[in-house]
Motif scaffolding. Sequence first.
Motif, PDB file in Angstrom:
ATOM      1  N   LEU D   6      83.351 -32.540   0.848  1.00 36.00           N
ATOM      2  CA  LEU D   6      82.510 -33.736   0.887  1.00 36.00           C
ATOM      3  C   LEU D   6      81.142 -33.367   0.366  1.00 36.00           C
ATOM      4  O   LEU D   6      80.572 -32.351   0.794  1.00 36.00           O
ATOM      5  CB  LEU D   6      82.390 -34.238   2.332  1.00 36.00           C
ATOM      6  CG  LEU D   6      81.441 -35.405   2.547  1.00 36.00           C
ATOM      7  CD1 LEU D   6      82.105 -36.711   2.100  1.00 36.00           C
ATOM      8  CD2 LEU D   6      81.045 -35.507   4.013  1.00 36.00           C
ATOM      9  N   ALA D   7      80.670 -34.145  -0.586  1.00 32.90           N
ATOM     10  CA  ALA D   7      79.322 -33.904  -1.089  1.00 32.90           C
ATOM     11  C   ALA D   7      78.516 -35.177  -1.006  1.00 32.90           C
ATOM     12  O   ALA D   7      78.799 -36.146  -1.703  1.00 32.90           O
ATOM     13  CB  ALA D   7      79.381 -33.405  -2.523  1.00 32.90           C
ATOM     14  N   VAL D   8      77.548 -35.161  -0.087  1.00 35.89           N
ATOM     15  CA  VAL D   8      76.674 -36.318   0.064  1.00 35.89           C
ATOM     16  C   VAL D   8      75.394 -35.998  -0.669  1.00 35.89           C
ATOM     17  O   VAL D   8      74.828 -34.924  -0.484  1.00 35.89           O
ATOM     18  CB  VAL D   8      76.382 -36.601   1.547  1.00 35.89           C
ATOM     19  CG1 VAL D   8      75.348 -37.704   1.695  1.00 35.89           C
ATOM     20  CG2 VAL D   8      77.672 -36.954   2.270  1.00 35.89           C
ATOM     21  N   VAL D  70      78.549 -40.492  -2.312  1.00 37.26           N
ATOM     22  CA  VAL D  70      79.347 -39.767  -1.328  1.00 37.26           C
ATOM     23  C   VAL D  70      80.619 -39.356  -2.028  1.00 37.26           C
ATOM     24  O   VAL D  70      81.496 -40.184  -2.280  1.00 37.26           O
ATOM     25  CB  VAL D  70      79.661 -40.666  -0.115  1.00 37.26           C
ATOM     26  CG1 VAL D  70      80.550 -39.916   0.862  1.00 37.26           C
ATOM     27  CG2 VAL D  70      78.389 -41.147   0.564  1.00 37.26           C
ATOM     28  N   ARG D  71      80.715 -38.109  -2.408  1.00 39.26           N
ATOM     29  CA  ARG D  71      81.875 -37.661  -3.167  1.00 39.26           C
ATOM     30  C   ARG D  71      82.860 -36.979  -2.242  1.00 39.26           C
ATOM     31  O   ARG D  71      82.505 -36.075  -1.488  1.00 39.26           O
ATOM     32  CB  ARG D  71      81.470 -36.689  -4.268  1.00 39.26           C
ATOM     33  CG  ARG D  71      80.493 -37.299  -5.223  1.00 39.26           C
ATOM     34  CD  ARG D  71      80.403 -36.554  -6.527  1.00 39.26           C
ATOM     35  NE  ARG D  71      79.790 -37.448  -7.482  1.00 39.26           N
ATOM     36  CZ  ARG D  71      80.488 -38.282  -8.244  1.00 39.26           C
ATOM     37  NH1 ARG D  71      81.813 -38.247  -8.217  1.00 39.26           N
ATOM     38  NH2 ARG D  71      79.881 -39.119  -9.048  1.00 39.26           N
ATOM     39  N   LEU D  72      84.091 -37.440  -2.319  1.00 40.89           N
ATOM     40  CA  LEU D  72      85.156 -36.834  -1.529  1.00 40.89           C
ATOM     41  C   LEU D  72      86.213 -36.416  -2.520  1.00 40.89           C
ATOM     42  O   LEU D  72      86.819 -37.265  -3.184  1.00 40.89           O
ATOM     43  CB  LEU D  72      85.724 -37.848  -0.539  1.00 40.89           C
ATOM     44  CG  LEU D  72      86.787 -37.289   0.399  1.00 40.89           C
ATOM     45  CD1 LEU D  72      86.137 -36.469   1.507  1.00 40.89           C
ATOM     46  CD2 LEU D  72      87.602 -38.425   1.004  1.00 40.89           C
ATOM     47  N   GLY D  73      86.386 -35.120  -2.667  1.00 42.83           N
ATOM     48  CA  GLY D  73      87.354 -34.630  -3.640  1.00 42.83           C
ATOM     49  C   GLY D  73      87.115 -35.207  -5.014  1.00 42.83           C
ATOM     50  O   GLY D  73      88.049 -35.644  -5.677  1.00 42.83           O
ATOM     51  N   ARG D  86      90.223 -48.744   1.588  1.00 42.65           N
ATOM     52  CA  ARG D  86      91.087 -48.803   2.772  1.00 42.65           C
ATOM     53  C   ARG D  86      92.109 -47.669   2.762  1.00 42.65           C
ATOM     54  O   ARG D  86      92.444 -47.122   3.794  1.00 42.65           O
ATOM     55  CB  ARG D  86      91.797 -50.149   2.825  1.00 42.65           C
ATOM     56  CG  ARG D  86      91.060 -51.176   3.668  1.00 42.65           C
ATOM     57  CD  ARG D  86      92.025 -52.137   4.305  1.00 42.65           C
ATOM     58  NE  ARG D  86      92.723 -52.949   3.309  1.00 42.65           N
ATOM     59  CZ  ARG D  86      92.224 -54.039   2.767  1.00 42.65           C
ATOM     60  NH1 ARG D  86      91.048 -54.484   3.162  1.00 42.65           N
ATOM     61  NH2 ARG D  86      92.891 -54.713   1.858  1.00 42.65           N
ATOM     62  N   SER D  87      92.571 -47.328   1.582  1.00 44.35           N
ATOM     63  CA  SER D  87      93.612 -46.305   1.548  1.00 44.35           C
ATOM     64  C   SER D  87      93.042 -44.911   1.816  1.00 44.35           C
ATOM     65  O   SER D  87      93.727 -44.035   2.314  1.00 44.35           O
ATOM     66  CB  SER D  87      94.358 -46.355   0.219  1.00 44.35           C
ATOM     67  OG  SER D  87      93.522 -45.822  -0.793  1.00 44.35           O
ATOM     68  N   ILE D  88      91.773 -44.727   1.506  1.00 38.00           N
ATOM     69  CA  ILE D  88      91.139 -43.438   1.799  1.00 38.00           C
ATOM     70  C   ILE D  88      90.859 -43.279   3.286  1.00 38.00           C
ATOM     71  O   ILE D  88      91.021 -42.222   3.876  1.00 38.00           O
ATOM     72  CB  ILE D  88      89.801 -43.319   1.029  1.00 38.00           C
ATOM     73  CG1 ILE D  88      90.077 -42.994  -0.423  1.00 38.00           C
ATOM     74  CG2 ILE D  88      88.943 -42.249   1.642  1.00 38.00           C
ATOM     75  CD1 ILE D  88      88.861 -42.455  -1.095  1.00 38.00           C
TER      76      ILE D  88
END
Lengths: 303, 534, 280, 319, 323
Positions: D6-8, D70-73, D86-88
């Motif tokens: 996670l990169a905020v 907000v980067r997630l993967g 929603r799916s995340i």
Amino acid sequence: MSLLDVENLGRTFGEAHAVREASFSLERGEIVALVGESGSGKSTTARMVARLLAPTTGRVLLEGSATVPELAYRSKVQMVFQDPFGSLNPARTIGHHLTRPLLLHRRATRKQAPQAVAALLETVGLDPSLAVRHPHELSGGQRQRVAIARAFAVEPLLVVADEPVSMLDVSIRIGVLNLMERLRDERETAFLYITHDVASARYLGGRMLVMYGGHIVEGGPARVLTGEPAHPYTRLLLAAVPNPRRGSSSTVTRPTGPRPSTGCPFTARCPLVTDLCRTTMPPVTRVADGHWARCHALGKENQ
Amino acid sequence: AGTTEPQKPQSQGPLLTIIAEQGATLARNFNPFAATSRWATRNALYEPLMIWNHVTGTLEPSLATGHTWSADNKTLTLTLREGVTWSDGTPFGSADVLFTLELMRTHKGLVGEAATPLAQYVDTITAPDAKTVVIALREAITPALYDLVSQRIVPKHIWEKVADPVTETNQNPVGTGPFVLSTFRPQGYELKRNDKYWQKVEIPGLRLSGYTGQDQINAAVLSGQIDWGAVVPDPDKTFVAKDPANHHYWWPRTADVNLVVNTTLKPFDDPAVRKAFSMALDRARMVDIALWGKSDVANAVGLPSQAYPGWLDESVLAEGKKTVTLDLAAANAALDAAGFAKGADGKRTTPDGKPAAWDLIVPTGWTDWISVAGIVSSSLAQAGITANVKTVGFDNWSSTVYGGKFQLTLGAGKRGATPYGYFRDMLSTATVKPVGEVSTNNFHRYGNAEADKLLTAFAATSDEAEQKRIAADLQRIYVAELPTIPLYEQPDWGAFVTKRYTGFPSADNAYAPLANDPLFPTTYLVYPKLKAAR
Amino acid sequence: MKSAAGGAILAVLALACLAAPLLAPDGPAAATAGAFEAPSAAHWLGTNGQGQDVFAQLVWGGRGSLLMALSVGVGTTLVAVLVGLLAAYFGGLADEAISLVVNIVLTVPGLPLIIVLAAFLPPGPATIAMVLIITGWAFGARLIRAQALSLRQRDFIAAAKVAGERPLRVIAAELLPNLWSVIAAYLCGQVVFALTAGSALEFLGLGDAGQTSWGTMLFWAQNDSALLQGAWWTFVSPGLAIALTAGSLALLNFALDAATNPRLRAPGGARRATEVLRHG
Amino acid sequence: MADALLAVEDLSVEYRGLRGAARAVDRVSFEVAPGEVLGLAGESGCGKSTLALAIPRLLRAPAVITSGSVRLGGRDILELDDRRLRSIRWSEIAMVFQNAMNALNPVMRLGSQFADVIRTHTGLGRARALERAAELCTLVGIDPARLRSYPHELSGGMRQRAALAIALALEPKLVIMDEPTTALDVVLQREIMEEITALRERLGFAVLFITHDISLLIEVADRIAIMYGGRIVEQAPARSFLESAAHPYTRGLLASFPSIDDDGERLTGIPGSPPSLIDPPAGCGFAARCTLASDRCRETPPFVEIAPAHRAACWEVGA
Amino acid sequence: MSRLPRRVLFYLAAGAVAVTLNFFLPRLMPGDPATTLVATYSGQLTAEDLQALRDAYGLVDAPLWQQFATYLSHLFRGELGVSLSQFPTPVTEVIGTGFGWSLLLGLVSVLLSFAIGSVIGAVAAWRRGSRFDSIAPPVALFAGSFPYFFMALLALYLFAVQWQLLPLGQAYGFDVEPGLNAAFAADVLAHLVLPAGTVVLVSIGGWVLNMRNTMIGVLDEDYLLMAEAKGLSTPRVVGSYAARNAILPTFTLLGLSIGNVFAGQLLTEVVFSYPGLGYQLYQAVTTHDYPLMQALFLLITVSILVVNLLVDVAYVLLDPRVR
Ligand SMILES: Nc1ncnc2c1ncn2[C@@H]1O[C@H](COP(=O)(O)OP(=O)(O)OP(=O)(O)O)[C@@H](O)[C@H]1O
Ligand SMILES: Nc1ncnc2c1ncn2[C@@H]1O[C@H](COP(=O)(O)OP(=O)(O)OP(=O)(O)O)[C@@H](O)[C@H]1O
Ligand SMILES: [Mg+2]
Ligand SMILES: [Mg+2]
Ligand code: NI
């Protein structure tokens, strides 16, 4: 004669015993901390001492008398509540909260009241101008100081403080604790300090009582108790306290089965449990001077 | 008439829809001796002996074709119609009449027109033959005729088996009338033509629905769902204008509406006060507003001239004209003279110094009366008298009014074939009862000894000329005393639609009243005259 | 915004009624014109079936109606607050008993009781007010009790006791001030209820037809078949007056509700409108 | 850290109220590596929960995210459409809330609360979903029979464990825990913490752990970030945190905790109160309460590295 | 006192009070059926007949308490007597004709307004601040501000008289055969539109507000946040999580409304000539029909109590926390 003597106090709610066989006493200017797990009966004990709740058994003696008239009792025993948001009337000003006890107990006349209120606010480290504000305009720490000031308005001999800092922010907790200590020193006020934060009980010094399942299972000077706990529950409690310096030590035992209705309440989780524990509540056993505990294992260990 | 004409096969027309029932749910009760029975019981199923037609002023034959009085006016002989059968096919005869009247005599609690004469004047009832009934009275009371012949007759062969006629609901009625019951539902019921009826009737049947109030009835009438209805507000505008060819109404007048004062109370015991009140009333406005101008103001004796042709004495009417005409100055003067002081606010006080304010009570839902009461109140206010209009439930009204505990109210004069009943109610001491005791007729509680003598003489004669002479004297007393204050002539409400059926009585064809009135079952006169529209 | 609109409508209506003697100096009963005259310059809202000026009736009648509704509102509120507070504060057997009575009163069918009582007492606005108070307090008592009960659990009540306050003083000085908004909302609701229920009773003929009020105006309109005769103005005027009054009170109530319950007060914006706003 | 889970970056959140916009999160940047526990501590109201809710975009009006990513993967969560978002949720980022009593639907059986999330994201049938729920319960030490219970029938500790189990239902890569033990007794807290540690070792998920109890964080976290007035003011490895904490606010916090083996030394706490978020003072937010404050503090101090893997935002402790 | 004995005590006490009130209230009203008898049968009854009728009606002159004892003993034997205004039809038969229609009208209108109102309220709360939220609740509120009979008469006048779109009144027309057939059902429905529709129109506002308020409260709960965090679909979040919890407090009110279906529809039934019990009660009151009034009061009280009981039970089913 002690300031407060609690003798064999008990209280039931329906079938449930919230407090049983609680006996302890408090001297003038003494801080006694009552610690224990959630639901162990601390607040119930506090409310009985503050005469907000009638005991089912036992009695509370103030200066040796069990029949102190209502108003006189109120002028000697005061209480500070856990939630500073709930214990101040949102519809009334800070001034109102402080003026009422002053007038009720004739600590001031109507004319003197404003000055007395200002003085009280200063005592607890608040600006006297706050008197005209409403509770919602104050921060939590300020509110709890007001609550303490209200208790001190009548110059009581004893203040029952039920978790007075647990709702407060870490950075201001210590300020409130220091305030209590100062008032004890300056006015010789006694405190019954209720908390589940063992560290803060130790910080305030004085004596400490440990409650478990409605029973007071151990008592003694706070420093001794936190250093050399005698009762298995106290040991468990101390081990659970996060302590970065000491590093964690896993001693947790999960409760198995329901709490027994006879015998020692701690049997279900106790590593030292014996058959005797299941049938009879252990007697008060002396550990050291002023340090006692209620555990069958204790007698054996000493033997 | 008199013979049974062969009935044609039933014509398949629509049923005649008639408004006569009030209530959202109706109980199935066709007992002609119960006042709670369905309307059709006494107006379509069970017939009387004769029918008083107050439009033509004649006594029309029904089950009886004629009557005669003996010379001493104490024996009444009735001749019955030939060829009448009950709807179950059993022939009708004098035994049925005898049975009905004796049933009423022996069973207490049966409601019927004949109840009072049977209990008070009738001595014996005999049936010399199948078509003759003879009734002997204990004294000469000729007005009893009308009550006796109005009684609906029931079949002996059925009612002799009824255990208790008081609590009988007679769910499947057998009568001589033009209709028989076909379907019954709590919301309404239908009658179909009685094929054995003694007269020719063209309409195939009647339909009756329950309505909860005047507004609901009005709505039904105005939306053209009804063939035969009663009152319609402002009929020219709201009803006739909608379909002038088919929508009609006819409002003949048979009685007057009076302002009734309680003459046992202090200022109202004084005829001068009653007259003063009378002169303050704006009767024209009542007719204009409450009756949409469709009636007339009352004359001085409170009897509509239409309904009593030849009975009214013009000189007496002229004499009393002043007291029933709006004259505020005269009213004020009379009130001043009677000691009603006028205050600064224009309101008067009684001679005893109390405010001249009284309650004028009217039954809830009696819309025309309530409207009139409003005008009475505003009229009296002009003369400094306060009349507070209060509407109360009918039972509350009746117990207050009939018990003599009211101050002001409205009342209707008694209708009748002769003015005898009217004046008996208005003036006879025999009808005055002490306050607290129920009096349904003379609730204004006024009695006059001189009038008593005149009434006795009236009842003892069957000579109409003699009766008219006596009536004139009674009118004179009425005008002098003004026991109640006549307001206006009350129409017999009636409206009809000729889209489906024609032949209704009307001003042009005044063969019978249009209103359907359970006391005078004149609807029996109308049914045979109705024809399918073209 | 809503409360302002409500307040404004209410103020205009109340002012018009107060100024009735100026606006319609002849009074409501003066029957000077023909029946059912359509609205015109002479009669702004036309005339009724009795030939009375509808506007005059409206402003004069409003006095009676509003006074009646207000007294019912104040009356029921007083009883409800008294009963509710006592039950909640003293709890135990007293609460048990009071709640029993309240619940029983709630099960007694209201409207029929109103009819019976209205038939029993002399007709008029005072009777209607009384009847509505007798039958109307119980629900409020339950409401106030529930509110007070939840307040009673709060620590500031215990704190007041610890300070040595007497029970009555705790109720009056500590509990009551926290209930004002609930009470005010209830009062609004009761006034609305009284206005519509009272006019329903008058409409049914259980009122005093001789006194002008919005309810009796409707009664007369119905009595004189105004609608069927096309004289909608006699019917619609009082009905609309009642609806406007009730509606504006309901709007006020809406606002009061929001004041009582801060969660209803939060600024607008669709619930999930958490947009992502980024620079550039 | 290129391999961050996670990169905020530069994230700001405002609450737009009637009295103005309160900037509850102010240009916050941090990263969480896979399997790492990042502890986030700070005073009440400093923006911890706001930050936690901003990551899976759960904030409600009147909150507005005004900047950042907000980067997630590799994907920016803030850019996703509703369906993708929603799916995340839960399958990749799950949450444990402070008070499990309030976070569980009171009128739904525990089993259904497991099942609905499992079924929504995996398409399993109800029976299979309940099987999976039973496994999860066993994992956290709850009798699977309890799946038929309603939340109120469970004790506080059990509820919290159940909430933990629900969070792990889809084996997320990141679990955000917002004060998951604050409402509990110390003994219970210890129990739950041990549970979390054990599970994490087994399943390898990363945790963003929020609390105000620094002592606790030092025990459980790999790295600790301290938040003050909407900003992160210090970030350091947990191991040496007690000794190395440099920011005056952090030190103040540490000085506010009495410890069970301290001896009689008086603690002072931090005098004064946090800055207003609506109208924050210029420069360092802590300056008004800081004993070291100087004129320089009127300018916002940069968040600089003061030691390896240790960053702080203070002029006085800079390199 | 624990819950069960308290409930039992409540039902017993309420029943006793109701029975007592039922008896004494009507008898406290001014006027009496005897005078009404005289008035209605004026001239057609002699004094003796009247006495006979009074006997038949059961109007005895015994002291009230004695009459009360008789009434109680009859009640225990399940005898409700005969109606006076519809003499001699038994009260049970009179009530039987209106019971079904009242139930139909009452349930349809209460449930419909509850359902529609709650949905509007829920949507308004969910979309708080949206255009829907700023229009729908105030409009519903304003509609509810009209006196009921005013709306009803206006609707009757416009739809039935003026435009003749819907029937004028009653529960079904003459031209259909009552029974289980489509034509009858359609006719009953057509006759239900105006009475039920007007009730729904004026009562919907309350439900909207209620639902909106409780729903807004629920939306703030953590479990809603968690439901969203779980990535559930919006209908599931709104339905199973938000509305399901928000409906609970509203449910008690629904019970009160349903309990009142036999008492509260007087005006509807009067305006639309609907053959229900409300109008019968009004008639019974105005004609001093004691037995009918008593039976109706009893029915109303019993139905309120029964519905109360059902709500208690249903609440337990809906809210596991009170079990
Ligand atoms: N009014 C009450 N009615 C019923 N049970 C009660 C009541 N008050 C307390 N109890 C029960 O008595 C027991 C002791 O409660 P008490 O509040 O004294 O505990 P406590 O030690 O103060 O706990 P905590 O640390 O959570 O405040 C608990 O099991 C509680 O559920
Ligand atoms: N809905 C809201 N509207 C306006 N301001 C809000 C709202 N929610 C939170 N805030 C403000 O945003 C700031 C950050 O709140 P947040 O809940 O994130 O703090 P926190 O660090 O989680 O505190 P705590 O330790 O008490 O949970 C606070 O000052 C708070 O007053
Ligand atoms: Mg406690
Ligand atoms: Mg938080
Ligand atoms: Ni008999």
